[in-house]
Design a protein around this motif. Structure first.
Motif, PDB file in Angstrom:
ATOM      1  N   TRP A 120      20.655  34.070  58.897  1.00  0.00           N
ATOM      2  CA  TRP A 120      21.198  35.433  58.810  1.00  0.00           C
ATOM      3  C   TRP A 120      22.636  35.450  59.315  1.00  0.00           C
ATOM      4  N   MET A 121      22.890  34.777  60.443  1.00  0.00           N
ATOM      5  CA  MET A 121      24.238  34.742  61.010  1.00  0.00           C
ATOM      6  C   MET A 121      25.217  34.032  60.073  1.00  0.00           C
ATOM      7  N   ILE A 122      24.775  32.933  59.449  1.00  0.00           N
ATOM      8  CA  ILE A 122      25.649  32.181  58.529  1.00  0.00           C
ATOM      9  C   ILE A 122      25.969  33.022  57.296  1.00  0.00           C
ATOM     10  N   ILE A 123      24.944  33.644  56.701  1.00  0.00           N
ATOM     11  CA  ILE A 123      25.165  34.485  55.506  1.00  0.00           C
ATOM     12  C   ILE A 123      26.054  35.675  55.847  1.00  0.00           C
ATOM     13  N   ASN A 124      25.867  36.235  57.020  1.00  0.00           N
ATOM     14  CA  ASN A 124      26.683  37.372  57.468  1.00  0.00           C
ATOM     15  C   ASN A 124      28.161  36.982  57.528  1.00  0.00           C
ATOM     16  N   TYR A 125      28.440  35.801  58.068  1.00  0.00           N
ATOM     17  CA  TYR A 125      29.830  35.334  58.150  1.00  0.00           C
ATOM     18  C   TYR A 125      30.395  35.048  56.756  1.00  0.00           C
ATOM     19  N   LEU A 126      29.602  34.386  55.904  1.00  0.00           N
ATOM     20  CA  LEU A 126      30.076  34.053  54.559  1.00  0.00           C
ATOM     21  C   LEU A 126      30.401  35.314  53.766  1.00  0.00           C
ATOM     22  N   LEU A 127      29.550  36.337  53.892  1.00  0.00           N
ATOM     23  CA  LEU A 127      29.800  37.591  53.175  1.00  0.00           C
ATOM     24  C   LEU A 127      31.019  38.325  53.728  1.00  0.00           C
ATOM     25  N   SER A 128      31.207  38.278  55.043  1.00  0.00           N
ATOM     26  CA  SER A 128      32.364  38.945  55.639  1.00  0.00           C
ATOM     27  C   SER A 128      33.679  38.277  55.252  1.00  0.00           C
ATOM     28  N   ASN A 129      33.616  36.997  54.836  1.00  0.00           N
ATOM     29  CA  ASN A 129      34.810  36.279  54.386  1.00  0.00           C
ATOM     30  C   ASN A 129      34.892  36.167  52.864  1.00  0.00           C
ATOM     31  N   ASN A 130      34.116  37.023  52.172  1.00  0.00           N
ATOM     32  CA  ASN A 130      34.146  37.134  50.705  1.00  0.00           C
ATOM     33  C   ASN A 130      33.755  35.835  49.995  1.00  0.00           C
ATOM     34  N   LEU A 131      32.908  35.024  50.624  1.00  0.00           N
ATOM     35  CA  LEU A 131      32.411  33.803  49.984  1.00  0.00           C
ATOM     36  C   LEU A 131      31.064  34.117  49.324  1.00  0.00           C
ATOM     37  N   PHE A 132      31.139  34.925  48.261  1.00  0.00           N
ATOM     38  CA  PHE A 132      29.916  35.464  47.654  1.00  0.00           C
ATOM     39  C   PHE A 132      29.140  34.410  46.870  1.00  0.00           C
ATOM     40  N   ILE A 133      29.843  33.507  46.191  1.00  0.00           N
ATOM     41  CA  ILE A 133      29.155  32.495  45.368  1.00  0.00           C
ATOM     42  C   ILE A 133      28.358  31.548  46.255  1.00  0.00           C
ATOM     43  N   ILE A 134      28.981  31.075  47.357  1.00  0.00           N
ATOM     44  CA  ILE A 134      28.277  30.171  48.275  1.00  0.00           C
ATOM     45  C   ILE A 134      27.081  30.891  48.905  1.00  0.00           C
ATOM     46  N   SER A 135      27.264  32.164  49.271  1.00  0.00           N
ATOM     47  CA  SER A 135      26.157  32.943  49.851  1.00  0.00           C
ATOM     48  C   SER A 135      25.008  33.071  48.862  1.00  0.00           C
ATOM     49  N   PHE A 136      25.342  33.314  47.599  1.00  0.00           N
ATOM     50  CA  PHE A 136      24.310  33.452  46.561  1.00  0.00           C
ATOM     51  C   PHE A 136      23.549  32.142  46.376  1.00  0.00           C
ATOM     52  N   ILE A 137      24.277  31.020  46.330  1.00  0.00           N
ATOM     53  CA  ILE A 137      23.632  29.708  46.156  1.00  0.00           C
ATOM     54  C   ILE A 137      22.718  29.399  47.338  1.00  0.00           C
ATOM     55  N   PHE A 138      23.206  29.657  48.552  1.00  0.00           N
ATOM     56  CA  PHE A 138      22.409  29.392  49.751  1.00  0.00           C
ATOM     57  C   PHE A 138      21.142  30.245  49.764  1.00  0.00           C
ATOM     58  N   THR A 139      21.275  31.514  49.408  1.00  0.00           N
ATOM     59  CA  THR A 139      20.121  32.421  49.430  1.00  0.00           C
ATOM     60  C   THR A 139      19.094  32.034  48.379  1.00  0.00           C
ATOM     61  N   MET A 140      19.553  31.709  47.169  1.00  0.00           N
ATOM     62  CA  MET A 140      18.634  31.363  46.085  1.00  0.00           C
ATOM     63  C   MET A 140      17.901  30.055  46.366  1.00  0.00           C
ATOM     64  N   THR A 141      18.611  29.071  46.925  1.00  0.00           N
ATOM     65  CA  THR A 141      17.943  27.800  47.241  1.00  0.00           C
ATOM     66  C   THR A 141      16.908  27.985  48.356  1.00  0.00           C
ATOM     67  N   SER A 142      17.195  28.884  49.307  1.00  0.00           N
ATOM     68  CA  SER A 142      16.197  29.172  50.343  1.00  0.00           C
ATOM     69  C   SER A 142      14.953  29.833  49.753  1.00  0.00           C
ATOM     70  N   LEU A 143      15.153  30.710  48.781  1.00  0.00           N
ATOM     71  CA  LEU A 143      14.010  31.343  48.115  1.00  0.00           C
ATOM     72  C   LEU A 143      13.174  30.323  47.352  1.00  0.00           C
ATOM     73  N   ILE A 144      13.827  29.371  46.706  1.00  0.00           N
ATOM     74  CA  ILE A 144      13.089  28.328  45.976  1.00  0.00           C
ATOM     75  C   ILE A 144      12.324  27.441  46.949  1.00  0.00           C
ATOM     76  N   MET A 145      12.942  27.100  48.101  1.00  0.00           N
ATOM     77  CA  MET A 145      12.236  26.305  49.120  1.00  0.00           C
ATOM     78  C   MET A 145      11.015  27.061  49.641  1.00  0.00           C
ATOM     79  N   LEU A 146      11.156  28.368  49.823  1.00  0.00           N
ATOM     80  CA  LEU A 146      10.018  29.174  50.267  1.00  0.00           C
ATOM     81  C   LEU A 146       8.911  29.178  49.210  1.00  0.00           C
ATOM     82  N   PHE A 147       9.296  29.225  47.933  1.00  0.00           N
ATOM     83  CA  PHE A 147       8.309  29.165  46.853  1.00  0.00           C
ATOM     84  C   PHE A 147       7.536  27.842  46.906  1.00  0.00           C
TER      85      PHE A 147
END
Length: 337
Positions: free
Chosen positions: A259-286
């Motif tokens: 949560w802290m890492i994604i929060n920082y990435l979004l605050s620095n407008n790194l939306f593509i990296i945040s999206f990739i990180f979030t989607m890969t975490s969802l796939i790992m959870l699956f």
């Protein structure tokens, strides 16, 4: 004889911890290289076992890969000494030193040795390889960080670690690819702040310790062993909770550092990296849920002809840890009060 073997293991374990401190506290690249070499030579006796061919093969593979990485690291040190502020040599030095340290920790694109070596190790050695052995290379990378290279590497880590986790039958290989996935998160945390990286490493080490302890206690090495009818239902729930926490599902404690890492990435407008990180975490959870869903579905009281007995102290400890992980978001929000 048993005491002698244990005393030898404890000696090499102490040298391994001490060598990491040498690497991270050295004021020269040569001192860092010496610390890494002592670390290599102290870890090999811990993983080698003459009575087990898989352990001997794993120790030989580990020695060869780490030696290649050490040679590259030493070559980059020589380049640094000869650079004289030359822009081309300085850039080449940063690429080689980052690549050699990425190879030492088993990062993409030098990750092929990591799952193969994990497959031949005991759960204790797997825990050391996934956590402690990554500390000194990551701290050394933070000294001379090539951001363009590391942004590409962290994205490849989370993607390849996730894709390779599909259709794995071995729990050690699954944990190895999960470690590669989490390495991408740790590199992202390291590029943000060393304190954030330390928080992520502590949380990750905590969950890996619990998983390795559970699998070691139950003597489980393959996914189909989780489908055992005789396995205690509460142990299966504990494995489920800790897997979900490792994957970063929001109600659990493992979500807090992500949560802290994604929060920082979004605050620095790194939306593509945040999206990739979030989607890969969802796939790992699956992947985790798919394994553990079938494991829980295989549970039946009527089919319990035998029972796997575990000491009550272990069960109490496992249940307490699972309870802490379950209430993770409530505990983690206290940091923001």
């Amino acid at each position: 004889m048993l005491f002698l073997i244990n005393s030898n293991k404890m000696f090499f374990l102490f040298i391994m911890f001490f060598s990491t401190l040498i690497s991270i506290s050295s004021n020269s690249w040569l001192g860092c290289w010496i610390g890494l070499e002592i670390n290599l030579l102290s870890f090999i006796p811990l993983i080698s076992n003459p009575n087990n061919l898989l352990n001997s093969e794993a120790s030989l593979k580990y020695f060869l890969t780490q030696s290649i990485a050490s040679i590259n690291f030493l070559f980059s040190i020589l380049l640094c000494m000869l650079s004289f502020k030359n822009f081309f040599i300085d850039n080449l030095f940063s690429i080689i030193i980052n690549s050699s340290l990425l190879m030492k920790m088993g990062s993409v694109p030098f990750h092929f040795w990591f799952p193969n070596i994990m497959e031949g190790l005991s759960w204790l050695n797997c825990f050391i390889l996934m956590t402690w052995q990554k500390i000194s290379p990551m701290i050394l990378i933070s000294y001379y960080m090539n951001f363009n290279l590391l942004f590409l590497v962290m994205i490849l880590n989370v993607m390849i670690g996730t894709i390779s986790s599909f259709n794995q039958s071995s729990l050690r290989k699954l944990m190895a690819f999960s470690s590669i996935n989490n390495l991408g998160w740790m590199l992202a945390a390291l590029s943000i702040s060393e304190n954030l990286w330390l928080i992520y490493l502590l949380f990750y080490s905590f969950f890996i310790l619990i998983m390795c302890f559970l699998f070691y206690t139950l003597n489980i090495y393959y996914i189909n062993q989780l489908f055992n009818f005789n396995l205690n239902f509460f142990i299966k729930i504990s494995i489920l909770i800790n897997f979900l926490s490792l994957g970063g599902l929001p109600p659990f404690l493992g979500f807090f550092p992500k949560w802290m890492i994604i929060n920082y990435l979004l605050s620095n407008n790194l939306f593509i990296i945040s999206f990739i990180f979030t989607m890969t975490s969802l796939i790992m959870l699956f992947i985790y849920i798919r394994i553990l869903y079938y494991s829980l579905m295989f549970y039946s009281i009527k089919l319990k002809w035998n029972k796997i007995f575990i000491k009550n102290n272990y069960l109490i400890f496992i249940n307490i840890i699972s309870f802490i992980s379950l209430l993770g978001m409530i505990l983690s929000t206290l940091f923001f009060l």
